[in-house]
Design an enzyme around this catalytic site. Structure first.
Site, PDB file in Angstrom:
ATOM      1  N   GLY A   1       0.779  -1.234   0.000  1.00 12.76           N
ATOM      2  CA  GLY A   1       0.000   0.000   0.000  1.00 12.76           C
ATOM      3  C   GLY A   1       0.811   1.284   0.000  1.00 12.76           C
TER       4      GLY A   1
ATOM      5  CD  GLN B   1       4.446   5.099   3.279  1.00 11.68           C
ATOM      6  OE1 GLN B   1       5.257   5.729   2.590  1.00 11.68           O
ATOM      7  NE2 GLN B   1       4.778   4.033   3.939  1.00 11.68           N
TER       8      GLN B   1
ATOM      9  N   GLY C   1       7.377   5.078   6.150  1.00 14.99           N
ATOM     10  CA  GLY C   1       6.183   4.348   6.594  1.00 14.99           C
ATOM     11  C   GLY C   1       6.014   4.243   8.090  1.00 14.99           C
ATOM     12  CD  GLU C   2       7.632   0.563  10.328  1.00 11.89           C
ATOM     13  OE1 GLU C   2       6.600   0.748  10.983  1.00 11.89           O
ATOM     14  OE2 GLU C   2       7.957  -0.554   9.861  1.00 11.89           O
TER      15      GLU C   2
END
Lengths: 326, 734, 212
Positions: free
Chosen positions: B460, B629, B695-696
């Site tokens: 994603g 994101q 992302g994190e």
């Protein structure tokens, strides 16, 4: 899910007749609750009687009352122009429930029969007197954040999940049902019951009876009413506490008032003491707070849901304030 | 900004038309349907299991339990049971180690018949006393037996205690569950002794290895396809019992087996963010200089696998401090193994550290950003290395401006908008930049298309879009003509998607392979008489033509080049990895979330009126997907902050809200005004593109930002997540 | 057969079990006793199940994306499972199967509903539109285009449901402000958190004024 037989009813009468012949048959309309329960194996009927073909979808504005067919969709009632004008409380309550997709499927009659969302009822590995009589109540002594603070029993502290029903309770609605012995009318306040020792029974409806309509008497609450719903996220969640407040004001004077709560009892909870107290008084913050205190006087928490005692008071006062200021 | 930085998501067409094929959606001839039946107790043994009714039910092909299973060959070689990464050995014996642990696999010819048959299985158990409450199992607390599990000390142990101003507080986060929208699902089939899995895996190569181990076969013999993942957020970083079960069933029947978990099973069988209790000890001088920081965490794990994450790690380097101690402990309880959930331990850790920073700023009567700036770390004291790049201050500035920080008053409850109390808060996040060795094949076709192949998947974040952007940028091929082949075995080996390392690893490999490919084209063109006496530096590869830099009339098209050399295509496969230079630096991404909350103290309602998420992630390769994101990470953090909690009734060891109606995640109406800001400055060290990972860190720091804003609005400090309304109403200063 | 059918219509799965049980067991028994081979064959060829299948299904006429289907389905089959498992239209997603996420949203007779809570057997003569029915070839529906342009998704799994809901949201007249759109899109959960961009996409389509 167990397989079952499905037939389509052509009239209310034949629906009732065909249901009465079967040991374990159920009516199905929107299916939003029943199909869910069948998937969870909480209920497993042998036969479904599909009543969607019946002529019970109309909303009729008659002299002195409005009659809503049991098969009217939640979304249709919520967005109906005249309902919005005459009973905004009902429209607001309906729009606060579930999601638009579910409201497009769910019917007025079905919503009245919606079963509790208590986690112990839904998790079939848990004890629950409502699901399996005599198996115990998991929520007592367990996780009971959602549970009742009014009218609960040692067998059950579940709450009724509907928003619509809270508004109908406040508006003194009357339910019409059709059964093998003919039709009868039930006051909305008597329609849902308290758990007592038989929490498996949510309502006074006989399993063979079919709800055909609900009627709301004419009232003067259209201008000053509000449905306040408090939940764990902004939308698409069941009420922790909800308040239906309807005021008939003459200047600042409260001519008449209706108050009901959701998320606090096994049935939509009318606050009759508070109503009596408010009647004839002038609108003020103090009066609303006093009414709220009075309303919550008998409330009892079970641990996780103790916050409902404070939240309930604040929500009642808030709902009255908003209703009065409209 | 490069011309490829704002391209649309390249798999967008497939996703908006319903054509994108997720694991269980592959049309497979003769596929049969399976599901798992779970135990109803949390600990003990199966006394008896009645499968007769299910076996005789219409359409049932097989019911597999520990009594009749053909045990996978690898079960007998299993080593240390506490070694993380070894999946639960499903159906191995009669033991039950967590509630809803699969005890039977039911396979039937149709979905409906399978579901019904599963409901007929009944088991009896010999119950043993279970423990699912971390708070009651603290006597089992221990270190993780690896180097990472060791305590960390810098300077004086627990040096914070000696400071002039001291803060000591506990912070708790509950169990949270990933809950991607796509249910965990698999189609498993065998060709002889070689299995094929269409499954929800974040790492094709990792799944090949772990499945190979379980069944005692070589990873090369395992085919894995995970081309589309409907989100995973970490739950796809482990091989779970459902995957093994489907393979066991398929092997037994000699048919492809489709198994899709129920949403309820997503809460019990595929990991979660572990319940964690943290203690922060923070000491500062009266002027606000931090002199000591101790960060301890105690987290739950399963009884059969030791799991740990980087909960305490950021406390070692985020702020300038001479005396730092961190300790990490685990407590095994009777529940399934946790697995990294987006942001993982850093998200948990930042809630404690960044809440404590806010609390100490209040003790010092300082603005929380001023306090952080005063303790800005000029270098990484943990590794004693310089930062490769650090634009944290730019994140602070960008966020303050956008959120309107100047409207904030330090005194709680001092700002109002009508009935609402207004609060501002912020929280910092950080995450390491990692780069794994990655192979990418880049192929130019005669029609001008560029094909990029790698086994990495895209759950994603926009991996395919990032690969397209880099490939197009390097080769000059239009992004519309880039074809991505990914997410399955047999392609050049890519990394597992996790730890924000995908762009750094795969992007670099795309970059390197494409550069080599362009060189190959040019080298070939230089052999052509058109470019007689030209050198590589004299020509460029533009829009499918090799063109002389001096005289653009001198050119040769790719088509003619291929024809002249009788080629169908030209390809390069190359493995990229981090260089030695990168080891000299400490490379981190940063995020700073700012929130403006409106709180109704009477009703406990918290509205997120404005959310601004700022990040220093190095170069932004793809503006659109990166912004997406960041938006999404923030929403994940909002869930963590305000509503997500898996409640367990410890009397039974069972979750009670294991469904989407009762486990709340944010809905559309929870999000009011949301903004994203990237510093977008290239990191000179990290990798050829200068990216640092997103992302994190997109989630890290959001939960404390909300908690800090709620305190600013109400004077109520919530140290146990989530901040539900019941924690606000009784005690807020109205 | 007709008279037997009325009788057999009451077959419950428990009966079905005993029926299968009976045929299988008698099959075994008679095989040993060299009894008429037809029963053995019925058992071995699973004719018992074929008969059961016939008796336990109901006919259904349904139109999906303009294509008419005449099917025999079990009454318990949901519209979602019919679409995904029998008609191979996997664009409609299963996220929770209990009406709690919106991933399975489709239009039935122009109204957005949850296909996971709809029994297919109750959709006689219904006109169903799924995500696959919005586009034709490369030509996308304006809402699909807007989702791509505004990046209204990441993993893409909730996207078909969001798009079906987004179209309905405008058609119902519930797209008059950001706030209203957010409320009326709250029945569609997006775990990737693309809500901001989803609302942008819906606003763009609403303001674009194209026929939807």
């Amino acid at each position: 899910m167990k397989n079952f037989q499905i037939i389509k009813a052509l009239s209310a009468n034949s629906a009732v007749t065909s249901l009465s012949k079967e040991a374990d048959a159920k009516f199905i309309a929107g299916g939003t609750n029943l199909v869910d329960l069948m998937k969870k194996n909480i209920t497993a009927p042998d036969k479904l009687v599909d009543i969607n073909g019946l002529d019970l979808k109309k909303i009729e504005f008659l002299k002195g009352k409005t009659v809503i067919g049991a098969l009217a969709k939640n979304s249709d009632v919520a967005s109906d122009k005249e309902i919005k004008e005459h009973f905004p409380l009902l429209s607001l309550a309906l729009a606060a429930g579930a999601s638009q997709q579910i409201r497009n499927m769910a019917t007025v009659g079905g919503n009245m029969l919606q079963r509790t969302r208590c986690s112990y009822f839904y998790n079939t590995d848990m004890p629950c007197n409502k699901r399996v009589p005599k198996s115990g109540c998991g929520a007592i002594g367990g996780s009971n954040r959602m549970s009742a603070v009014f009218g609960a029993s040692e067998s059950c502290i579940a709450v009724h999940p509907s928003d619509m029903c809270v508004a109908l309770a406040a508006l003194d609605a009357v339910v019409t049902v059709e059964g093998p012995k003919g039709s009868r009318k039930i006051d909305f306040k008597d329609f849902h019951r308290l758990p007592g020792n038989t929490p498996e029974k949510d309502t006074v409806l006989d399993p063979k009876e079919l709800i055909t309509s609900v009627e709301i008497p004419e009232n003067n609450f259209a201008k000053n009413s509000h449905y306040l719903k408090i939940r764990d996220r902004t939308s698409y969640a069941f009420a922790l506490v909800s308040v239906a407040a309807a005021l008939d004001l003459k200047g600042k004077k409260i001519n008449d008032v209706r108050l009901a709560m959701g998320g606090v009892a096994h049935k939509p909870w009318r606050l009759t003491e508070a109503e009596k107290f408010l009647k004839g008084k002038e609108v003020s913050e103090t009066v609303f707070k006093q009414a709220a205190d009075l309303a919550m006087k008998e409330a009892v928490g079970y641990g996780d849901n103790n916050f409902k005692l404070t939240l309930g008071k604040n929500a009642i006062a808030e709902a009255l304030t908003i209703a009065a200021s409209k | 900004m490069s011309k490829t930085s704002n391209i649309n998501r390249v798999d967008g067409f497939a996703k908006v038309t319903g054509a994108a094929t997720y694991s269980a959606e592959y049309k497979t001839a003769g596929v049969v349907y399976a599901c798992l039946v779970g135990s109803t107790i949390a600990k003990g043994r199966i006394k008896s299991i009645d499968t007769k009714k299910a076996e005789w039910a219409p359409g049932v092909l097989s019911v597999i339990t520990h009594l009749n299973v053909d045990k996978p060959a690898g079960y007998k070689d299993a080593k240390d049971p506490h070694n993380f990464g070894q999946p639960l050995q499903i159906f191995k014996d009669d033991s039950i180690v967590y509630y809803d642990q699969p005890i039977a696999l039911v396979i039937a010819d149709t979905f409906e018949r399978m579901q019904y048959a599963a409901s007929l299985i009944k088991a009896e158990y010999i119950k043993e006393e279970h423990q699912t409450d971390l708070n009651k199992a603290k006597d089992k607390e221990r270190k993780v037996d690896t180097k990472k599990g060791d305590d960390y000390h810098r300077g004086v142990v627990d040096g914070y205690k000696n400071a002039a101003i001291v803060l000591e507080e506990d912070y708790t986060i509950p169990t949270e569950v990933h809950n991607p929208m796509e249910l965990a699902n698999i189609i498993a089939k065998w060709d002889g002794n070689k299995p094929t899995l269409y499954t929800k895996s974040q790492g094709v190569e990792g799944t090949r290895r772990s499945i190979g181990k379980v069944f005692g076969i070589a990873p090369e013999d395992v085919s894995v396809n995970s081309e589309y993942l409907g989100g995973a957020f970490g739950m796809g970083l482990h091989t779970w019992p459902y995957e093994i079960a489907a393979l066991i069933g398929s092997k037994k029947l000699g048919k492809p087996v489709k198994l899709v978990l129920h949403r309820e099973q997503m809460f019990t069988n595929v990991g979660y963010r572990p319940y964690t209790i943290q203690k922060i000890g923070l000491g500062a001088t009266k002027e606000g200089k931090i002199v000591g920081l101790t960060h301890e965490a105690v987290a739950q794990t399963s009884s059969y696998e030791d799991f740990m994450e980087g909960t305490v790690n950021m406390s070692r380097f985020l702020y300038n401090c001479e005396n730092v101690t961190t300790r990490y402990r685990i407590v095994p309880i009777d529940i399934c193994t946790p697995i990294w959930m987006r942001g993982p331990g850093e998200a948990t850790g930042s809630f404690a550290l960044e809440s404590a920073m806010d609390e100490l700023a209040y003790k010092l009567n300082m603005d929380p950003i001023e306090f952080r700036k005063l303790n800005y770390a000029e270098k990484d004291q943990e590794q004693n290395k310089p930062w490769s790049s650090k634009y944290l201050l730019e994140c602070y500035e960008g966020g303050m401006e956008r959120i309107g920080w100047e409207n904030r008053k330090n005194e709680p409850g001092a700002v109002r908008e009508g009935e609402w109390l207004v609060g501002y808060g912020m929280g910092t996040g950080t995450f390491g930049c990692y780069r794994s060795p990655t192979s990418v094949k880049a192929k130019l076709l005669a029609n001008g298309n560029l094909v990029l192949q790698c086994s990495v998947n895209d759950m994603g974040p926009g991996t395919a879009t990032m690969m397209t952007a880099i490939g197009a940028e390097v080769t000059g091929v239009s992004s519309d003509n880039v074809i991505i082949e990914m997410g399955k075995s047999g392609l050049p080996k890519g990394p597992t998607q996790g730890g924000s390392a995908t762009t750094s690893s795969v992007g670099s490999a795309v970059n390197d392979s494409c550069q080599l490919l362009v060189k190959k084209v040019i080298d070939l063109a230089l052999l052509n008489p058109v470019f007689k006496n030209s050198k590589a530096a004299d020509v460029s590869f533009v829009d499918g033509n090799v063109i002389s830099n001096k005289d653009t009339a001198k050119r040769i098209s790719l088509v003619s080049l291929f024809e002249a050399n009788k080629l169908q295509e030209l390809e390069v496969e190359n493995q990229s990895k981090a260089d030695e230079e990168a080891k000299k630096y400490s490379i981190y991404s940063y995020s700073v979330h700012f929130v403006k909350v409106l709180v109704n103290p009477k009703l406990g309602k918290i509205r997120l009126a404005h959310v601004v998420s700022c990040a220093d992630i190095g170069t932004v390769i793809s503006q659109k997907t990166s912004a997406g994101q960041m938006f999404g990470g923030a929403v994940g953090g909002i869930g963590m902050g305000l509503m997500e909690v898996l409640e367990i009734d410890h009397r039974f060891g069972r979750p009670i809200n294991n469904n989407f109606a009762d486990y709340h995640v944010p809905v559309n109406a929870d999000i009011e005004k949301q903004e994203v800001f990237f510093v977008n400055k290239k990191d000179p060290i990290s990798n050829p593109m200068g990216t640092k990972g997103l992302g994190e860190t997109a989630l890290v720091g959001m939960a404390p930002a909300i908690a800090n804003a709620v305190f600013n609005a109400t004077g109520k400090r919530v140290r146990d997540l989530p901040i539900t309304l019941d924690k606000i109403i009784e005690t807020a200063k109205v | 057969m007709a008279s037997k059918k009325t009788n057999e219509n009451k077959v419950t799965p428990e009966d079905a079990n005993s029926r299968r049980d009976f045929i299988k067991k008698s099959g075994l028994f008679t095989a040993l006793a060299l009894a008429p081979p037809s029963l053995v064959m019925a058992s071995e060829n699973k004719w018992d199940e074929k008969i059961a299948e016939y008796l336990e299904t109901v006919p259904l006429s349904i139109e999906v994306n303009g294509a008419k289907h005449n099917l025999n389905i079990e009454p318990r089959t949901t519209l979602l499972d019919l679409l995904r498992e029998q008609l191979q239209l996997t664009g409609t997603k299963k996220g929770c199967d209990h009406g709690q996420c919106g991933a399975c949203t489709v239009h039935v007779d122009g109204i957005r509903i949850l296909s996971c809570l709809s029994l297919a057997s109750m959709q006689q003569n219904a006109k169903v539109v799924t995500i696959e029915g919005l586009s034709s070839g490369k030509k996308l529906h304006p809402m699909q285009e807007a989702f791509i342009k505004n990046d209204g998704f990441q993993c893409g799994y909730c996207t078909p449901g969001q798009i079906m809901s987004g179209i309905a949201c405008i058609k119902e007249g519930h797209a008059n402000s950001r706030e209203e759109i957010s409320e009326y899109m709250s029945g569609n959960i997006c775990r990737c958190g693309a809500y901001h961009n989803i609302v942008d996409a819906i606003i763009e389509v609403k303001e674009g004024g194209k026929l939807i």
